[in-house]
Design a protein around this motif. Sequence first.
Motif, PDB file in Angstrom:
ATOM      1  N   LEU A  50       0.822  -1.207   0.000  1.00 47.19           N
ATOM      2  CA  LEU A  50       0.000   0.000   0.000  1.00 47.19           C
ATOM      3  C   LEU A  50       0.857   1.257   0.000  1.00 47.19           C
ATOM      4  CD1 LEU A  50      -2.890   1.082   0.062  1.00 47.19           C
ATOM      5  CD2 LEU A  50      -2.798   1.035   2.565  1.00 47.19           C
ATOM      6  N   SER A  51       2.018   1.185   0.633  1.00 53.87           N
ATOM      7  CA  SER A  51       2.890   2.355   0.699  1.00 53.87           C
ATOM      8  C   SER A  51       3.421   2.756  -0.668  1.00 53.87           C
ATOM      9  CB  SER A  51       4.066   2.082   1.651  1.00 53.87           C
ATOM     10  OG  SER A  51       4.831   0.979   1.196  1.00 53.87           O
ATOM     11  N   LEU A  52       3.303   1.871  -1.667  1.00 53.44           N
ATOM     12  CA  LEU A  52       3.791   2.157  -3.015  1.00 53.44           C
ATOM     13  C   LEU A  52       2.664   2.454  -3.996  1.00 53.44           C
ATOM     14  CD1 LEU A  52       6.541  -0.597  -3.311  1.00 53.44           C
ATOM     15  CD2 LEU A  52       6.892   1.837  -2.937  1.00 53.44           C
ATOM     16  N   ALA A  53       1.464   2.676  -3.480  1.00 52.53           N
ATOM     17  CA  ALA A  53       0.296   2.855  -4.345  1.00 52.53           C
ATOM     18  C   ALA A  53       0.452   4.044  -5.290  1.00 52.53           C
ATOM     19  CB  ALA A  53      -0.962   3.023  -3.497  1.00 52.53           C
ATOM     20  N   GLY A  54       1.227   5.042  -4.898  1.00 51.80           N
ATOM     21  CA  GLY A  54       1.398   6.211  -5.744  1.00 51.80           C
ATOM     22  C   GLY A  54       2.542   6.097  -6.718  1.00 51.80           C
ATOM     23  N   HIS A  55       3.162   4.936  -6.814  1.00 53.51           N
ATOM     24  CA  HIS A  55       4.309   4.737  -7.696  1.00 53.51           C
ATOM     25  C   HIS A  55       3.960   3.733  -8.801  1.00 53.51           C
ATOM     26  CE1 HIS A  55       6.977   6.882  -4.887  1.00 53.51           C
ATOM     27  NE2 HIS A  55       6.278   6.282  -3.941  1.00 53.51           N
ATOM     28  N   ASP A  56       4.788   3.710  -9.820  1.00 55.45           N
ATOM     29  CA  ASP A  56       4.578   2.815 -10.959  1.00 55.45           C
ATOM     30  C   ASP A  56       5.707   1.792 -10.994  1.00 55.45           C
ATOM     31  OD1 ASP A  56       3.783   1.629 -13.284  1.00 55.45           O
ATOM     32  OD2 ASP A  56       4.428   3.256 -14.607  1.00 55.45           O
ATOM     33  N   ILE A  57       5.564   0.724 -10.195  1.00 56.60           N
ATOM     34  CA  ILE A  57       6.612  -0.280 -10.064  1.00 56.60           C
ATOM     35  C   ILE A  57       6.002  -1.663 -10.273  1.00 56.60           C
ATOM     36  CG2 ILE A  57       8.354  -1.279  -8.534  1.00 56.60           C
ATOM     37  CD1 ILE A  57       8.473   1.361  -7.062  1.00 56.60           C
ATOM     38  N   ASP A  58       6.648  -2.492 -11.067  1.00 59.06           N
ATOM     39  CA  ASP A  58       6.154  -3.846 -11.311  1.00 59.06           C
ATOM     40  C   ASP A  58       6.437  -4.735 -10.103  1.00 59.06           C
ATOM     41  OD1 ASP A  58       5.263  -3.099 -13.774  1.00 59.06           O
ATOM     42  OD2 ASP A  58       6.967  -3.926 -14.878  1.00 59.06           O
ATOM     43  N   VAL A  59       5.466  -5.600  -9.792  1.00 58.73           N
ATOM     44  CA  VAL A  59       5.562  -6.472  -8.624  1.00 58.73           C
ATOM     45  C   VAL A  59       5.181  -7.895  -9.023  1.00 58.73           C
ATOM     46  CG1 VAL A  59       4.696  -6.959  -6.303  1.00 58.73           C
ATOM     47  CG2 VAL A  59       4.990  -4.585  -7.052  1.00 58.73           C
ATOM     48  N   ILE A  60       5.924  -8.864  -8.520  1.00 58.73           N
ATOM     49  CA  ILE A  60       5.537 -10.269  -8.622  1.00 58.73           C
ATOM     50  C   ILE A  60       5.379 -10.791  -7.203  1.00 58.73           C
ATOM     51  CG2 ILE A  60       6.205 -12.588  -9.357  1.00 58.73           C
ATOM     52  CD1 ILE A  60       7.803 -11.337 -11.614  1.00 58.73           C
ATOM     53  N   GLU A  61       4.188 -11.242  -6.861  1.00 56.25           N
ATOM     54  CA  GLU A  61       3.957 -11.779  -5.528  1.00 56.25           C
ATOM     55  C   GLU A  61       4.413 -13.234  -5.481  1.00 56.25           C
ATOM     56  OE1 GLU A  61      -0.192 -11.048  -4.721  1.00 56.25           O
ATOM     57  OE2 GLU A  61       0.277  -9.092  -3.832  1.00 56.25           O
ATOM     58  N   VAL A  62       5.151 -13.576  -4.429  1.00 62.05           N
ATOM     59  CA  VAL A  62       5.657 -14.938  -4.266  1.00 62.05           C
ATOM     60  C   VAL A  62       5.232 -15.457  -2.901  1.00 62.05           C
ATOM     61  CG1 VAL A  62       7.621 -14.673  -5.816  1.00 62.05           C
ATOM     62  CG2 VAL A  62       7.860 -14.006  -3.431  1.00 62.05           C
ATOM     63  N   SER A  63       4.808 -16.706  -2.873  1.00 63.56           N
ATOM     64  CA  SER A  63       4.375 -17.313  -1.613  1.00 63.56           C
ATOM     65  C   SER A  63       5.133 -18.600  -1.310  1.00 63.56           C
ATOM     66  CB  SER A  63       2.873 -17.608  -1.646  1.00 63.56           C
ATOM     67  OG  SER A  63       2.540 -18.464  -2.730  1.00 63.56           O
ATOM     68  N   THR A  64       5.968 -19.045  -2.242  1.00 67.78           N
ATOM     69  CA  THR A  64       6.800 -20.227  -2.026  1.00 67.78           C
ATOM     70  C   THR A  64       8.208 -19.936  -2.529  1.00 67.78           C
ATOM     71  OG1 THR A  64       6.377 -21.251  -4.183  1.00 67.78           O
ATOM     72  CG2 THR A  64       4.799 -21.729  -2.412  1.00 67.78           C
ATOM     73  N   VAL A  65       9.160 -20.694  -2.034  1.00 70.35           N
ATOM     74  CA  VAL A  65      10.541 -20.522  -2.477  1.00 70.35           C
ATOM     75  C   VAL A  65      10.687 -20.960  -3.934  1.00 70.35           C
ATOM     76  CG1 VAL A  65      12.924 -21.222  -2.069  1.00 70.35           C
ATOM     77  CG2 VAL A  65      11.413 -20.771  -0.138  1.00 70.35           C
ATOM     78  N   ALA A  66       9.892 -21.924  -4.354  1.00 69.26           N
ATOM     79  CA  ALA A  66       9.927 -22.358  -5.751  1.00 69.26           C
ATOM     80  C   ALA A  66       9.566 -21.203  -6.682  1.00 69.26           C
ATOM     81  CB  ALA A  66       8.983 -23.539  -5.962  1.00 69.26           C
ATOM     82  N   GLN A  67       8.617 -20.384  -6.278  1.00 68.39           N
ATOM     83  CA  GLN A  67       8.233 -19.235  -7.095  1.00 68.39           C
ATOM     84  C   GLN A  67       9.369 -18.218  -7.178  1.00 68.39           C
ATOM     85  OE1 GLN A  67       4.641 -17.935  -5.153  1.00 68.39           O
ATOM     86  NE2 GLN A  67       3.344 -19.409  -6.232  1.00 68.39           N
ATOM     87  N   VAL A  68      10.088 -18.034  -6.083  1.00 65.60           N
ATOM     88  CA  VAL A  68      11.250 -17.139  -6.095  1.00 65.60           C
ATOM     89  C   VAL A  68      12.271 -17.650  -7.117  1.00 65.60           C
ATOM     90  CG1 VAL A  68      13.150 -16.182  -4.746  1.00 65.60           C
ATOM     91  CG2 VAL A  68      10.904 -16.460  -3.695  1.00 65.60           C
ATOM     92  N   GLY A  69      12.483 -18.959  -7.136  1.00 66.56           N
ATOM     93  CA  GLY A  69      13.410 -19.552  -8.091  1.00 66.56           C
ATOM     94  C   GLY A  69      12.966 -19.358  -9.523  1.00 66.56           C
ATOM     95  N   GLU A  70      11.668 -19.422  -9.765  1.00 70.54           N
ATOM     96  CA  GLU A  70      11.137 -19.217 -11.117  1.00 70.54           C
ATOM     97  C   GLU A  70      11.403 -17.791 -11.588  1.00 70.54           C
ATOM     98  OE1 GLU A  70       7.035 -20.267 -11.045  1.00 70.54           O
ATOM     99  OE2 GLU A  70       7.411 -22.370 -10.553  1.00 70.54           O
ATOM    100  N   VAL A  71      11.213 -16.830 -10.687  1.00 68.40           N
ATOM    101  CA  VAL A  71      11.461 -15.436 -11.051  1.00 68.40           C
ATOM    102  C   VAL A  71      12.949 -15.222 -11.331  1.00 68.40           C
ATOM    103  CG1 VAL A  71      11.334 -13.036 -10.291  1.00 68.40           C
ATOM    104  CG2 VAL A  71       9.489 -14.621  -9.709  1.00 68.40           C
TER     105      VAL A  71
END
Length: 225
Positions: A50-71
């Motif tokens: 929410l603190s970044l709502a005024g900015h234009d930054i791409d985000v990938i949400e990760v919930s597992t370590v496997a997803q971090v590895g994919e990114v």
Amino acid sequence: MAIKLLNTRDAGKVNGLKIGVYGASGAGKTTLASTFGVPTLILSAEAGLLSLAGHDIDVIEVSTVAQVGEVYSWLLNGEGEKYQAVVLDSITEIGNVLLNEEKAKTKDGRAAYGATSEQMMAMLRAFRDLPGRHVLFLAQLDKVKDESTGAVLFGPAMPGQRLGQALPYLTDEVFAMRVERNPEGEIQRYLQTQPDNQWQAKDRSGKLNQFEVANLAEIIAKIIG
């Protein structure tokens, strides 16, 4: 073997800066990710955008370590080449997720912590070695009481003592996000870049003041021009 000759003057420009920042909840760590001034990608393991709502930054949400590895693979293979800065928010939460995954596999707590430490170290080194990109590792604040002196010491929070102590050795810079009120009662946020008897910090460049404005573009300009 093809010889690639580098010069130490260009180290930060070629490889990017690898920075660790830790601080208390609400100190402004996530907002700091908006100050690179270059295309930035945030890997978010915490529900705190929410603190970044005024900015234009791409985000990938990760919930597992496997997803971090994919990114990571996606970035390494050039598909995410437009991003000049990568933010892991936070390595504390990613470490906790991994620890819970390991605890589900074994009843031996020491084995779970050991496996977590090994995998987290490998992951942090991999992102640290991403070529040509700045990498920001955000961590929560850890408070440890020194039993001999009674003093409270502050550093990055990670599951297991080894991981918390490893961050300064993995990155070029380690900053503490500090929040204070000035004499007028206004809140000021700044980065502490050098250690004292309470706060862990490190400036490998030797070009920063002990306290710097919480703006990564300005800090990078000071270090590498």
